[in-house]
Scaffold this motif. Structure first.
Motif, PDB file in Angstrom:
ATOM      1  N   SER A 188       4.707   1.940  -8.504  1.00 21.44           N
ATOM      2  CA  SER A 188       5.852   2.471  -7.768  1.00 21.44           C
ATOM      3  C   SER A 188       5.733   3.969  -7.531  1.00 21.44           C
ATOM      4  N   GLY A 189       4.721   4.577  -8.099  1.00 20.24           N
ATOM      5  CA  GLY A 189       4.525   6.008  -7.877  1.00 20.24           C
ATOM      6  C   GLY A 189       4.908   6.878  -9.055  1.00 20.24           C
ATOM      7  N   ALA A 190       5.121   6.271 -10.227  1.00 19.80           N
ATOM      8  CA  ALA A 190       5.500   7.070 -11.401  1.00 19.80           C
ATOM      9  C   ALA A 190       4.445   8.143 -11.684  1.00 19.80           C
ATOM     10  N   ARG A 191       4.904   9.307 -12.096  1.00 22.76           N
ATOM     11  CA  ARG A 191       4.005  10.412 -12.452  1.00 22.76           C
ATOM     12  C   ARG A 191       3.899  10.579 -13.958  1.00 22.76           C
ATOM     13  N   PHE A 192       4.643   9.767 -14.705  1.00 18.64           N
ATOM     14  CA  PHE A 192       4.516   9.757 -16.164  1.00 18.64           C
ATOM     15  C   PHE A 192       4.720   8.320 -16.633  1.00 18.64           C
ATOM     16  N   VAL A 193       3.733   7.816 -17.358  1.00 22.70           N
ATOM     17  CA  VAL A 193       3.886   6.489 -17.953  1.00 22.70           C
ATOM     18  C   VAL A 193       3.509   6.594 -19.428  1.00 22.70           C
ATOM     19  N   GLY A 194       4.454   6.243 -20.282  1.00 26.73           N
ATOM     20  CA  GLY A 194       4.195   6.263 -21.714  1.00 26.73           C
ATOM     21  C   GLY A 194       4.520   4.914 -22.319  1.00 26.73           C
ATOM     22  N   ARG A 195       3.992   4.696 -23.515  1.00 22.82           N
ATOM     23  CA  ARG A 195       4.266   3.438 -24.204  1.00 22.82           C
ATOM     24  C   ARG A 195       4.421   3.678 -25.695  1.00 22.82           C
TER      25      ARG A 195
ATOM     26  N   ALA B  20      10.096  10.092 -15.930  1.00 22.91           N
ATOM     27  CA  ALA B  20       9.153   9.726 -16.992  1.00 22.91           C
ATOM     28  C   ALA B  20       9.500   8.323 -17.476  1.00 22.91           C
ATOM     29  N   PHE B  21       8.549   7.425 -17.274  1.00 20.75           N
ATOM     30  CA  PHE B  21       8.784   6.017 -17.606  1.00 20.75           C
ATOM     31  C   PHE B  21       8.152   5.690 -18.952  1.00 20.75           C
ATOM     32  N   VAL B  22       8.968   5.211 -19.879  1.00 18.17           N
ATOM     33  CA  VAL B  22       8.450   4.858 -21.202  1.00 18.17           C
ATOM     34  C   VAL B  22       8.775   3.389 -21.494  1.00 18.17           C
ATOM     35  N   GLU B  23       7.744   2.594 -21.647  1.00 19.36           N
ATOM     36  CA  GLU B  23       7.940   1.199 -22.061  1.00 19.36           C
ATOM     37  C   GLU B  23       7.922   1.159 -23.574  1.00 19.36           C
ATOM     38  N   ILE B  24       9.011   0.655 -24.150  1.00 17.39           N
ATOM     39  CA  ILE B  24       9.092   0.572 -25.611  1.00 17.39           C
ATOM     40  C   ILE B  24       9.174  -0.902 -26.000  1.00 17.39           C
ATOM     41  N   PHE B  25       8.123  -1.386 -26.668  1.00 13.34           N
ATOM     42  CA  PHE B  25       8.134  -2.777 -27.128  1.00 13.34           C
ATOM     43  C   PHE B  25       9.154  -2.884 -28.245  1.00 13.34           C
ATOM     44  N   GLN B  26      10.041  -3.852 -28.123  1.00 15.17           N
ATOM     45  CA  GLN B  26      11.163  -3.927 -29.050  1.00 15.17           C
ATOM     46  C   GLN B  26      11.287  -5.347 -29.556  1.00 15.17           C
ATOM     47  N   ASN B  27      11.411  -5.470 -30.840  1.00 15.44           N
ATOM     48  CA  ASN B  27      11.420  -6.778 -31.492  1.00 15.44           C
ATOM     49  C   ASN B  27      12.830  -7.368 -31.503  1.00 15.44           C
ATOM     50  N   CYS B  28      13.031  -8.447 -30.723  1.00 17.63           N
ATOM     51  CA  CYS B  28      14.301  -9.163 -30.758  1.00 17.63           C
ATOM     52  C   CYS B  28      14.189 -10.202 -31.856  1.00 17.63           C
TER      53      CYS B  28
ATOM     54  N   MET C  65      12.023   0.806  -9.032  1.00 21.41           N
ATOM     55  CA  MET C  65      10.958   1.193  -8.110  1.00 21.41           C
ATOM     56  C   MET C  65      11.319   2.482  -7.368  1.00 21.41           C
ATOM     57  N   HIS C  66      12.558   2.569  -6.887  1.00 13.71           N
ATOM     58  CA  HIS C  66      12.900   3.713  -6.027  1.00 13.71           C
ATOM     59  C   HIS C  66      13.121   4.998  -6.802  1.00 13.71           C
ATOM     60  N   ILE C  67      13.649   4.898  -8.014  1.00 14.84           N
ATOM     61  CA  ILE C  67      13.843   6.136  -8.776  1.00 14.84           C
ATOM     62  C   ILE C  67      12.475   6.725  -9.134  1.00 14.84           C
ATOM     63  N   LEU C  68      11.499   5.839  -9.356  1.00 16.41           N
ATOM     64  CA  LEU C  68      10.153   6.310  -9.698  1.00 16.41           C
ATOM     65  C   LEU C  68       9.465   6.943  -8.494  1.00 16.41           C
ATOM     66  N   ARG C  69       9.561   6.290  -7.338  1.00 17.23           N
ATOM     67  CA  ARG C  69       8.876   6.863  -6.171  1.00 17.23           C
ATOM     68  C   ARG C  69       9.545   8.164  -5.731  1.00 17.23           C
ATOM     69  N   ARG C  70      10.871   8.247  -5.922  1.00  9.92           N
ATOM     70  CA  ARG C  70      11.549   9.494  -5.538  1.00  9.92           C
ATOM     71  C   ARG C  70      11.260  10.593  -6.545  1.00  9.92           C
ATOM     72  N   ASN C  71      10.976  10.196  -7.759  1.00 12.19           N
ATOM     73  CA  ASN C  71      10.658  11.146  -8.824  1.00 12.19           C
ATOM     74  C   ASN C  71      11.853  12.001  -9.225  1.00 12.19           C
TER      75      ASN C  71
ATOM     76  N   ARG D 118      -5.377   9.256 -12.546  1.00 15.08           N
ATOM     77  CA  ARG D 118      -4.560   8.122 -12.095  1.00 15.08           C
ATOM     78  C   ARG D 118      -5.372   6.816 -12.038  1.00 15.08           C
ATOM     79  N   SER D 119      -6.644   6.937 -11.695  1.00 16.46           N
ATOM     80  CA  SER D 119      -7.467   5.719 -11.612  1.00 16.46           C
ATOM     81  C   SER D 119      -7.607   5.060 -12.974  1.00 16.46           C
ATOM     82  N   VAL D 120      -7.891   5.876 -13.971  1.00 15.81           N
ATOM     83  CA  VAL D 120      -8.016   5.318 -15.320  1.00 15.81           C
ATOM     84  C   VAL D 120      -6.663   4.783 -15.805  1.00 15.81           C
ATOM     85  N   ALA D 121      -5.595   5.499 -15.442  1.00 18.42           N
ATOM     86  CA  ALA D 121      -4.259   5.033 -15.828  1.00 18.42           C
ATOM     87  C   ALA D 121      -3.996   3.636 -15.278  1.00 18.42           C
ATOM     88  N   HIS D 122      -4.409   3.423 -14.024  1.00 20.41           N
ATOM     89  CA  HIS D 122      -4.244   2.089 -13.432  1.00 20.41           C
ATOM     90  C   HIS D 122      -4.980   1.031 -14.254  1.00 20.41           C
ATOM     91  N   MET D 123      -6.158   1.380 -14.766  1.00 24.24           N
ATOM     92  CA  MET D 123      -6.909   0.410 -15.584  1.00 24.24           C
ATOM     93  C   MET D 123      -6.253   0.215 -16.940  1.00 24.24           C
TER      94      MET D 123
END
Lengths: 343, 626
Positions: free
Chosen positions: A168-175, A197-205, A111-117, A276-281
């Motif tokens: 948390s205030g991220a300015r980049f969200v990728g997937r 830059a936050f990237v969620e990577i779905f990973q198969n365990c 959370m804090h690394i994202l808000r601090r950017n 940002r509004s659409v990103a939230h959706m």
């Protein structure tokens, strides 16, 4: 061309001599390859690249990348990375974490690394399970997940990594997902973004949570299950037969049919990475009723933490000459001479 | 073991000018007693007295007014001789309200002087302090001298012309009281007036009002009719203490540690990164350092204690001097990360400003109960050097020493101080910085002969420090056990045995690089050694001095290096018939000494949140020797 031009590196140059120790078939291999393919393309140099990780299967990552690497302690990679970047802002810092590492024990730091950017790339491998500790349910596991610690099924609501990042205030969200051919493009965009830059990577365990994302990652499900977002392009999926539109009554997103390719008539939204509004959706879009939003969901840079720190430090130091003797002599002083003390 | 015997040597309020006087200012936490004490300290230092102070304030920022638990006190001991403690029992108690009187008067010497603000002794405040009757009006204070007058009213009158509201006017009470105290000890008002003008530069009317109150208090002492019947204010003139010639200032432990860390980083030629998280009583270090950017200092207020140390470790990894600071509960949170710094062999300084524990304990009270935590408090065999400061002035050199060991041995170092040292002030002869030998750090910038080994070692068993950004030396480190020399992941039994022993031997080897333990007072050998560490220095030193003056065979040994211990310490301790270890804990150093040297060290413990009194230690010495 002169001799200062660096030789273009290859993915091979980013491999270490260490034996990779993930389970055979683990999604991490594909992510490692995607990163090693990306690094040469973005002009990264091994000596100026630092991979910082926490604890978990994903956090072994730095040992396999021929750069500087720091495998730290559980959940704390963002905090260590913050110190690295503040000490040397010229370094290119990548954080590798997982759903347990980054959202449970280390959720606070995420959370804090994202808000601090802080300018860095955060790759969160989400496999919805604790793999290294042998299969307990994780904060992203779906309700009802049966695991050694939840033999009757988990009862808690899962965290949504991308929603948490944006909140948390991220300015980049990728997937992206492990075996996706588009993953390097997402990583490149993340790297090009100045800031966290936050990237969620779905990973198969494949051992403890096999195929949990198959509903959208498998080839046969790709068309209906994947919505690849592109800047300036309509949000279309199912080979263009469906799109995402805004339900103006409810102020939510909805799936619409696109007839004869006329997406405009269907009201399909054109993706604007700075909205940002659409990103939230998009990060809240429930999979099933909707496809999984993938690619760059949001990208709207603002000044970074380390640049603000450096600027403030410089300003505060401006015109002052460091002088230790003067420093220790500060405050209200007096001199003891032969005749006693005086101001 | 603690006794409450009264101090036989320092005795004031007699007609002859005494050697030393102890004054305690006590009031409501909103009355500004710490400020009054701080300014009185300055004037005392300028008068050439040696001094020691003890600020004692509640954990609550603004406890309900007038309550017993809301009392804030500041004690100062000053004199014409060597002063090393804040004094056992006050000679003078300034009580700004009934609660302050009630909580403090029992400490006052028999015959000591009470100055009370009668204006605050109304029914409401008396009830809050749980007094059935007004103590100023019955004979309950008969064994002391009592001077009570309406300081509140006198203050209001003195600032009337400035048109302040009631509340603001009453805030000047502390300056009125300070003015009176300055008169009592024949002090110059000008430095305080200058300070007030500076402090209220943006509100000159407040500066003028406070100065008027200060002058009025001073004039009251000079002219008012408060003598008579053998009772009353006398002006005392405490002669200046002999002190070596030179430049002096007052310094608190928090200031001197901050300055020492900056000096250490400069001597090591390193930029400093300080990761901190607010905690009492350690925050002052973060505050001081955050103003020193021109010395290459970056401060980072992290989201928690763990992030504070983790960021400092990251900064050290990237080539800065990483520093973090906290108090016991925060140090507990940092424990895992300290282990990471030990495992990755990165330099780091961890400052622990100890407070009463366990858990939240006594945040604003002092204790020395984190010695086990410092020496042993981590998972695994995790050796770490530990240094303890004995006083605010000593903390400067201790901080430099901590930095030196951290960078010369690639190890985290814990610097122990405590709430008493952090907040207390004492005169400090400003050091000549040219007298400190620099110890500049060299980073490895090309592979060693025979190939790059991130965990290769020099003769001190130190591994090289390699900054990311250095071409050709890319490598990976982490908390997993590593192979000898290469630093690769390695779980084999023989390797873990070897690495554990290496980490131990590296730290133990520091004993070859620190001075032999000396004897503060007395000599090697004899009947009794008093062994102390940290802020018990003052009372032990004075108690041993007094006992020796009476002809008792007792010596004082005070440890700076808690781990590893000086090489000669075992021999030294065994040269005495008895060893007594006074500590503000239940016997932690005592246990370590017994373990290390098989000496029959005996404990003398106090965990009341208050420093030892000289008399308590003196009584224990006499008990040991009879």
């Amino acid at each position: 061309m002169n001799d200062m031009t660096p030789v273009k590196l290859t993915p091979k140059d980013w491999e270490t001599d260490q034996e990779v120790r993930w389970c055979p078939g683990c999604g991490d291999y594909a992510i490692l390859k995607a990163v090693q393919r990306t690094l040469p393309d973005i002009g990264a140099t091994p000596e100026n690249t630092v991979f910082v990780s926490g604890i978990g299967c994903s956090s072994r990552f730095p040992y396999y990348v021929e750069s500087y690497g720091f495998h730290t302690i559980h959940g704390r990679a963002p905090a260590v990375a913050t110190g690295v970047k503040l000490a040397n802002p010229a370094l290119d810092v990548w954080i590798v974490t997982g759903d347990g590492d980054g959202l449970s024990i280390g959720g606070n730091h995420t959370m804090h690394i994202l808000r601090r950017n802080l300018d860095c790339q955060i790759l969160l491998f989400n496999n919805e399970i604790y793999g290294l500790t042998k299969g307990q349910y994780s904060p992203t596991s779906r309700e009802g997940t049966k695991s050694p610690s939840t033999p009757f099924g988990s009862v808690d609501h899962p965290a949504k990594p991308a929603a948490l990042a944006l909140g948390s205030g991220a300015r980049f969200v990728g997937r992206g997902f492990d075996v996706s051919k588009n993953l390097p493009d997402v990583l490149k965009a993340a790297h090009a973004h100045k800031g966290a830059a936050f990237v969620e990577i779905f990973q198969n365990c494949i051992v403890y949570n096999k195929d949990v994302f198959a509903d959208f990652t498998e080839k046969k499900n790709a068309d209906e299950g994947q919505l690849w977002l592109e800047q300036g392009k309509p949000m279309l999926f199912a080979k263009g037969a469906k799109g995402i539109a805004l339900d103006k009554e409810k102020l939510t997103l909805k799936v619409v049919e696109v007839v004869d390719g006329d997406w405009e008539a269907a009201g399909v939204i054109v993706h604007d990475v700075t909205n940002r509004s659409v990103a939230h959706m998009l990060v809240e879009m429930p999979f099933g009723a909707f496809p999984m939003a993938l690619g760059v969901l949001y990208d709207d840079p603002v000044p970074t933490f380390e640049s603000a720190i450096v600027a403030q430090n410089e300003l505060a130091a401006k015109g002052k000459v460091p002088d230790l003797q003067k420093l220790v002599s500060q405050g209200q002083t007096w001199t003891v001479g032969k005749g006693g003390p005086e101001l | 073991m603690a006794t409450a015997a009264l101090d036989p040597i320092t005795s004031a309020t007699t007609d002859a000018s005494p050697e030393a006087v102890v004054v305690r200012f006590a009031g409501d936490s909103g009355d500004g007693m710490q400020l009054t004490g701080g300014q009185f300290t300055l004037s005392t230092a300028l008068a050439g007295n040696d001094l020691a102070t003890f600020p004692d304030f509640p954990a609550e920022i603004r406890a309900p007014q007038g309550t017993l638990f809301g009392v804030s006190a500041f004690q100062i001991n000053f004199g014409s001789t060597d002063i090393t403690t804040a004094g056992d029992a006050p000679d003078v108690l300034v009580a700004m309200n009934p609660a302050a009187l009630k909580t403090n008067v029992k400490d006052l010497k028999p015959g000591g002087l009470i100055i009370a603000d009668s204006g605050e002794f109304n029914d409401r405040n008396l009830a809050k302090a749980k007094y059935d009757a007004n103590p100023l009006e019955d004979d309950s204070l008969a064994k002391w001298q009592l001077l009570s007058f309406d300081i509140s009213k006198l203050t209001m009158e003195s600032v009337k012309e400035f048109g302040l509201g009631n509340k603001e006017a009453l805030r000047c009470k502390n300056m009125w009281t300070l003015g009176l105290a300055l008169w009592m000890f024949d002090r110059d008002r000008q430095p305080i007036i200058d300070w007030l003008k500076d402090k209220f530069a943006k509100a000159p009317v407040l500066a003028d009002a406070n100065i008027a109150a200060l002058n009025a208090g001073h004039a009251y002492g000079e002219t008012a009719e408060i003598g008579g019947a053998g009772l009353g204010l006398k002006q005392l003139n405490i002669a200046a203490a002999p002190a070596p010639e030179g430049l002096y200032r007052t310094v608190t432990g928090a200031e001197s540690i901050s300055l020492g860390l900056v000096a250490g980083a400069q001597l090591a030629s390193l930029p400093m990164f300080f990761g901190g998280y607010p905690i009492t009583p350690a925050s002052a270090i973060l505050h001081h350092l955050s103003r020193l950017k021109e010395y290459g200092v970056t401060t980072f207020q992290a989201e928690d204690e763990i992030a504070a140390i983790a960021s400092a470790i990251g900064a050290s990894y990237a080539g800065s001097l990483g520093i973090t600071s906290s108090s016991g509960p925060g140090i507990a949170l940092k424990g895992e990360a300290i282990g990471l710094a030990i495992m990755t062999e990165l330099p780091l300084v961890i400052v622990n400003s100890q407070r009463g524990g366990p858990s939240t304990g006594l945040p604003t009270k002092t204790e020395q109960s984190d010695l086990y935590q410092a020496v042993y408090g981590r998972n695994g065999d995790a050796p770490m050097p530990v240094i303890a400061a004995r006083s605010p002035a000593d903390a400067f050199d201790c901080a430099i020493e901590a930095v030196r060991i951290a960078v010369e041995y690639m190890t985290p170092v814990m610097l122990l101080t405590d709430g008493y040292i952090a907040n207390a002030a004492e005169p400090w002869k400003v050091p000549d910085m040219s007298g400190y030998t620099p110890f500049p750090v060299t980073f490895l910038d090309k592979a060693q002969e025979g190939g790059f080994l991130p965990y290769g070692r020099d003769e001190k068993l130190k591994r090289p420090w390699v900054k990311p950004g250095t071409p050709g030396l890319m490598h990976r480190i982490g908390g997993i056990e590593k192979a000898l020399n290469t630093g690769h992941i390695e779980y084999s039994p023989a390797n873990h045995q070897a690495m554990t022993e290496l980490r131990r031997d590296k730290v133990l080897g520091i004993a070859n690089d620190i001075p032999d333990q000396d004897v503060e007072l007395g000599q090697k050998g004899g009947k009794l050694a008093i062994v102390g560490w940290g802020s018990t220095f003052g009372p032990i030193y004075q108690a041993v001095r007094r006992a020796r003056a009476k002809g008792l065979d007792v010596s004082h040994i005070h440890l700076r290096h808690i781990w590893p211990m000086p090489k000669n310490l075992g021999d030294l301790l065994k040269s005495y018939e008895k060893v007594l270890v006074p500590e503000m804990n239940t016997g932690q150093l005592k246990t370590v000494l017994r373990d290390q040297y098989l000496v029959d060290a005996k404990p003398l413990n106090k965990v009341s949140g208050q420093p030892f009194r000289i008399a308590e230690i003196e009584a224990a010495i006499e008990e040991q020797l009879t």
